[in-house]
Design a protein around this motif. Structure first.
Motif, PDB file in Angstrom:
ATOM      1  N   LEU A  38       0.637  -1.282   0.037  1.00 18.22           N
ATOM      2  CA  LEU A  38      -0.096   0.206  -0.027  1.00 18.22           C
ATOM      3  C   LEU A  38       0.863   1.200   0.007  1.00 18.22           C
ATOM      4  CD1 LEU A  38       0.478   1.140   3.121  1.00 18.22           C
ATOM      5  CD2 LEU A  38      -1.275  -0.599   3.501  1.00 18.22           C
ATOM      6  N   ARG A  73      -0.091   5.025   2.009  1.00 19.73           N
ATOM      7  CA  ARG A  73      -1.131   5.790   2.657  1.00 19.73           C
ATOM      8  C   ARG A  73      -0.867   7.055   3.368  1.00 19.73           C
ATOM      9  NH1 ARG A  73      -1.898   4.842   8.432  1.00 19.73           N
ATOM     10  NH2 ARG A  73      -0.346   3.539   9.171  1.00 19.73           N
ATOM     11  N   ARG A  75      -4.137   3.546  -0.302  1.00 16.02           N
ATOM     12  CA  ARG A  75      -4.468   2.804  -1.855  1.00 16.02           C
ATOM     13  C   ARG A  75      -3.669   1.503  -1.628  1.00 16.02           C
ATOM     14  NH1 ARG A  75      -7.696   2.044  -5.793  1.00 16.02           N
ATOM     15  NH2 ARG A  75      -6.709   1.341  -7.896  1.00 16.02           N
ATOM     16  N   PHE A 113      -2.410  -1.669  -2.998  1.00 14.07           N
ATOM     17  CA  PHE A 113      -2.445  -2.369  -4.572  1.00 14.07           C
ATOM     18  C   PHE A 113      -2.337  -3.965  -4.612  1.00 14.07           C
ATOM     19  CE2 PHE A 113       0.193   1.389  -3.980  1.00 14.07           C
ATOM     20  CZ  PHE A 113      -0.106   2.280  -4.647  1.00 14.07           C
ATOM     21  N   PRO A 164      -6.836  -3.819  -6.636  1.00 17.59           N
ATOM     22  CA  PRO A 164      -6.462  -2.779  -5.992  1.00 17.59           C
ATOM     23  C   PRO A 164      -7.932  -2.081  -5.389  1.00 17.59           C
ATOM     24  CG  PRO A 164      -5.299  -2.641  -7.939  1.00 17.59           C
ATOM     25  CD  PRO A 164      -6.398  -3.653  -7.975  1.00 17.59           C
ATOM     26  N   THR A 171      -9.300   1.486  -2.465  1.00 13.50           N
ATOM     27  CA  THR A 171      -8.859   2.756  -1.933  1.00 13.50           C
ATOM     28  C   THR A 171      -9.716   2.711  -0.689  1.00 13.50           C
ATOM     29  OG1 THR A 171      -8.612   3.938  -4.075  1.00 13.50           O
ATOM     30  CG2 THR A 171      -9.117   5.107  -2.061  1.00 13.50           C
ATOM     31  N   THR A 183     -13.555   1.315  -1.491  1.00 13.24           N
ATOM     32  CA  THR A 183     -13.936   1.036  -2.890  1.00 13.24           C
ATOM     33  C   THR A 183     -13.457  -0.114  -3.417  1.00 13.24           C
ATOM     34  OG1 THR A 183     -12.451   2.364  -3.813  1.00 13.24           O
ATOM     35  CG2 THR A 183     -14.237   3.525  -3.014  1.00 13.24           C
TER      36      THR A 183
END
Length: 419
Positions: free
Chosen positions: A158, A160, A174, A176, A189, A191, A210
């Motif tokens: 990630l 952040r 985020r 990944f 991936p 968010t 999301t």
């Protein structure tokens, strides 16, 4: 593999002193070597694993692990490296008897940007919440391994950024990939955002993400300390999971699987009490909307029973491969927890005691009336050595979660604290 070996060589440079301070860089770390053997009592007549042809479980497993934890600090910069080496030898299974791997459980760099902001990038353990049995508010770590004393939970890859202003803090990340996590909870991936509000004796957090199985995830948890001994808490999460497998009531393939699953809600309520001697009791109730109702569970077991009987009647027949594949689907695409409602009890000793530590866990599937018990005990033998034992047992009706694959497990081993 080559990259990890190079990383371990770098770690060895720092392995001499457990703490050093050179040129303003502070280095701290430790290395543990675990060696243990595990014996598993497989359920010989399990329809989910006829002749051990589906789960392929070893009866005995020998494991050696090296866990290195390093932390380097310089002013507002911090680097964390946690490489792992693992080697296993299996007895009594059909697959490969030896398995080894080297990987990074965590490896990230953190940079403070002033007094309030922090940037983190790399592989980091992104867990939160007060729940022990499960963590419904976390879309990645529903099972954070808090009840498994031998599990080493890995981080996710990630980037952040976090901000803290007084009682308020927030993180936007985020993610990944899910890194080295075995259950692979993130097909894509995502968010994620987390917002925290802390009081003197309370905390409330809200989480949104999301792209978790093609749908947003929403979660929250809250906790409050009541006096000096009581902690009450709750967690909730709403989202979709990778699969929803049900028995097919029609002719044809025995199961129908919806991928991803419909949106469901999972909630946990709990309380813990700390005694004057430091021992802690906790009791939790979990409702998982993704689990089976009793009628759904029985329908799945009925299908699996029929498949296993047909396979055992003609293990070399033309349909044997399809029968085993269907049984494997019933395991691989089943809910994370088969039931809808659970009770979980934990009682552990004071973790500050230096000579020994023990923990007892019991959980019950209220949907099918099965239950599981785990006991862990560790004793220091010297400054660098300790020994531990883990006992697991589960029991229930034949068509229950606890009776799918195994009914007893014993692990015995030692730890060497090398530095």
């Amino acid at each position: 593999m080559k990259t990890v070996r190079q990383l371990l060589a770098v770690c060895a440079i720092f392995a001499g002193p457990a703490w050093a301070d050179e040129g303003g860089v502070k280095v701290s770390g430790n290395m543990e070597v675990w060696g243990y053997g595990s014996a598993l009592g497989r359920i010989s007549d399990s329809p989910f694993n006829p002749n051990n042809r589906v789960a392929d479980l070893p009866s005995v497993q020998w494991t050696a692990e090296t866990r290195i934890n390093l932390r380097l600090r310089h002013d507002d910069t911090e680097l964390v490296l946690r490489p792992r080496l693992m080697q296993q030898h299996n007895v009594g299974n059909r697959g490969e008897s030896d398995h080894g791997e080297a990987y990074l459980a965590q490896g990230f760099i953190r940079q403070r940007l002033g007094t309030a902001w922090t940037l983190t990038a790399g592989r980091e353990l992104l867990t939160w919440g007060p729940g022990n049995f499960r963590s419904p508010s976390n879309p990645i770590y529903f099972d954070a391994g808090k009840t498994n004393p031998l599990r080493d939970v890995s981080g996710v890859d990630l980037a952040r950024i976090s901000v803290t202003e007084g009682a308020f803090s927030a993180t936007v990340a985020r993610v990944f990939s899910d890194g080295h996590l075995v259950d692979k909870p993130l097909p894509d991936p995502v968010t994620l955002a987390k917002f925290d509000l802390r009081g003197d004796n309370t905390q409330f957090s809200a989480i949104a993400a999301t792209g978790i199985n093609d749908a947003p995830f929403f979660g929250a948890f809250a906790q409050a300390t009541l006096g000096d001994a009581w902690l009450v808490y709750g967690e909730i999460g709403s989202g979709r999971r990778r699969h929803d497998l049900q028995a097919n009531p029609l002719a044809g393939w025995p199961f129908v699987s919806q991928s991803p699953s419909p949106r469901k809600t999972t909630a946990l309520l709990g309380a813990s009490y700390t005694l004057e001697n430091g021992q802690t009791f906790s009791l939790e109730w979990l409702h998982d909307g993704h689990g089976y109702r009793r009628s759904e569970s029985r329908a799945v077991f009925t299908k699996v029973d029929a498949l296993a009987d047909a396979y055992l009647a003609a293990p070399g027949g033309p349909m044997a491969g399809l029968q085993l594949r269907a049984i494997g689907q019933s395991l691989g695409q089943a809910p994370a927890l088969l039931g809808r409602d659970y009770l979980a009890l934990q009682w552990q000793s004071n973790p500050q005691e230096s000579e020994s530590f023990w923990r007892l866990n019991w959980n019950a599937n209220l949907t099918d009336r099965s239950h599981q018990f785990t006991a862990y005990y560790e004793r220091n033998l010297s400054q660098r050595w300790s020994a531990f034992v883990v006992l697991g047992a589960q029991h229930g009706p034949r068509d229950s979660e606890a009776e799918r694959l195994w009914d007893r497990r014993l692990s015995v081993g030692v730890k060497l604290f090398a530095f």
